[in-house]
Scaffold this active site. Structure first.
Site, mmCIF file in Angstrom:
data_model
loop_
_atom_site.group_PDB
_atom_site.id
_atom_site.type_symbol
_atom_site.label_atom_id
_atom_site.label_comp_id
_atom_site.label_asym_id
_atom_site.label_seq_id
_atom_site.Cartn_x
_atom_site.Cartn_y
_atom_site.Cartn_z
ATOM 1 N N SER A 21 0.821 -1.215 0.000
ATOM 2 C CA SER A 21 0.000 0.000 0.000
ATOM 3 C C SER A 21 0.855 1.266 0.000
ATOM 4 O O SER A 21 0.330 2.367 -0.091
ATOM 5 C CB SER A 21 -0.942 0.003 1.209
ATOM 6 N N GLY A 22 2.151 1.119 0.102
ATOM 7 C CA GLY A 22 3.048 2.276 0.165
ATOM 8 C C GLY A 22 3.359 2.847 -1.213
ATOM 9 O O GLY A 22 2.914 2.327 -2.242
ATOM 10 N N PHE A 128 17.868 1.298 -5.840
ATOM 11 C CA PHE A 128 17.760 0.353 -6.954
ATOM 12 C C PHE A 128 17.876 1.033 -8.315
ATOM 13 O O PHE A 128 17.527 0.440 -9.322
ATOM 14 C CB PHE A 128 16.440 -0.419 -6.868
ATOM 15 N N HIS A 157 14.922 14.498 0.553
ATOM 16 C CA HIS A 157 13.785 13.610 0.283
ATOM 17 C C HIS A 157 12.487 14.273 0.748
ATOM 18 O O HIS A 157 12.512 15.252 1.498
ATOM 19 C CB HIS A 157 13.953 12.270 1.018
ATOM 20 N N HIS A 158 11.371 13.652 0.378
ATOM 21 C CA HIS A 158 10.030 14.099 0.777
ATOM 22 C C HIS A 158 9.864 14.052 2.306
ATOM 23 O O HIS A 158 10.608 13.359 3.008
ATOM 24 C CB HIS A 158 8.979 13.203 0.116
ATOM 25 N N LYS A 161 9.675 10.689 4.564
ATOM 26 C CA LYS A 161 10.785 9.746 4.762
ATOM 27 C C LYS A 161 11.216 9.771 6.221
ATOM 28 O O LYS A 161 11.457 10.824 6.800
ATOM 29 C CB LYS A 161 11.957 10.086 3.838
ATOM 30 N N THR A 168 20.802 5.558 0.799
ATOM 31 C CA THR A 168 21.650 5.840 -0.366
ATOM 32 C C THR A 168 22.840 6.711 0.030
ATOM 33 O O THR A 168 23.971 6.471 -0.415
ATOM 34 C CB THR A 168 20.826 6.554 -1.453
#
Ligand code: NAD
Length: 245
Positions: A21-22, A128, A157-158, A161, A168
């Protein structure tokens, strides 16, 4: 090493998507439905809570119900550290491949991943995307070529997070460390930024910046799907995405 039970002749690859659901889970489900990058079938999806038993033909299981999931070749997990142990245990129990991009794992979870790789094929990547795989190589080379330079890694990041620095950033820091640098980290959480990483090398009078900007989560989902398909028929062990490209 024991051989996994994955069948190299299986097409399409049967997948369990954990964290469905993410944001990442939804990207994985969409790409799979479109056979983006190769054939695969999502035989089950799992999330913290299940509101609808079947969505677009895919049966959903709550994290407490994972034992009831049908046969699959690999789990793809993009969830949270507190949800990570259950899908890893399930993959071990089924002798299936395990692909995870969940970041912020504890030392104990990293050790569990290493132990699992003695019995099943495992891929864990902080990132990835192909671009970041190349960036890691560039950072290691720059670090080795610039002894004594300051090395700083800035990531953005948003706002949702949870972990910082990002997985990373830590992986890029490890690459810089391989080249001899001692990196420092800074993190920004703002708006809907998918992911940006800048590795800066600085000395008196000059600076180098190596930058990667992700603008779409599909790059991560595509890499994870690629890894899951390529695990079929592999021996137990820890694989890197770049080994499977
Ligand atoms: P998200 O918050 O949108 O989704 C998290 C998912 O985990 C949800 O489906 C939720 O139901 C599930 N979950 C949370 N707690 C759970 C529990 N206790 N039991 C079962 N399921 C549970 O997050 P996201 O943006 O999709 O990111 C997921 C993870 O992937 C994060 O760790 C993120 O840092 C990481 N990530 C990695 C990469 C990469 O390339 N490696 C790329 C993007 C995101």
């Amino acid at each position: 090493m024991p051989k996994s039970t994955l069948d190299p002749g299986l097409t399409p690859t049967r997948l369990l998507i954990h964290g469905a659901s993410g944001r990442m889970g939804q990207a994985l489900l969409r790409l799979c439905a479109a056979d983006d990058g190769g054939p695969c079938t999502v035989v089950a999806a799992s999330a913290r809570t299940v509101r609808q038993r079947v969505v677009d033909g895919v049966p959903y299981f709550a994290s407490s119900e994972l034992a009831g999931t049908p046969v699959f070749d690999a789990v793809i997990d993009f969830s949270l550290p507190e949800a990570f142990d259950a899908p890893l245990a399930l993959a071990l129990d089924r002798g299936a491949g395990f692909v995870s991009g969940t970041t912020g794992l504890s030392d104990a979870q990293r050790a569990a991943l290493a132990a699992a790789a003695l019995r099943i094929p495992v891929v864990w990547e902080a990132n990835f995307s192909l671009g970041v795989a190349v960036l890691g190589d560039l950072v290691e080379r720059a670090s080795a070529a610039l002894p004594g330079w300051d090395c700083d890694i800035v990531e953005a990041h948003h706002v949702h997070k949870q972990d910082a620095p990002s997985g990373t950033a830590l992986a890029l820091g490890a690459a810089a460390g391989q080249g001899g640098a001692t990196p420092r980290y800074a993190s920004l959480r703002a708006g809907d930024i998918v992911g940006e990483h800048t590795v800066q090398f600085a000395a008196t009078g000059e600076r180098i910046e190596l930058v990667h900007r992700a603008t779409n989560r599909d790059i991560f989902a595509r890499g994870a799907l690629h890894a899951a398909r390529r695990l079929a028929g592999r021996d137990a062990g820890r694989y890197r995405l770049r080994d499977l490209l």
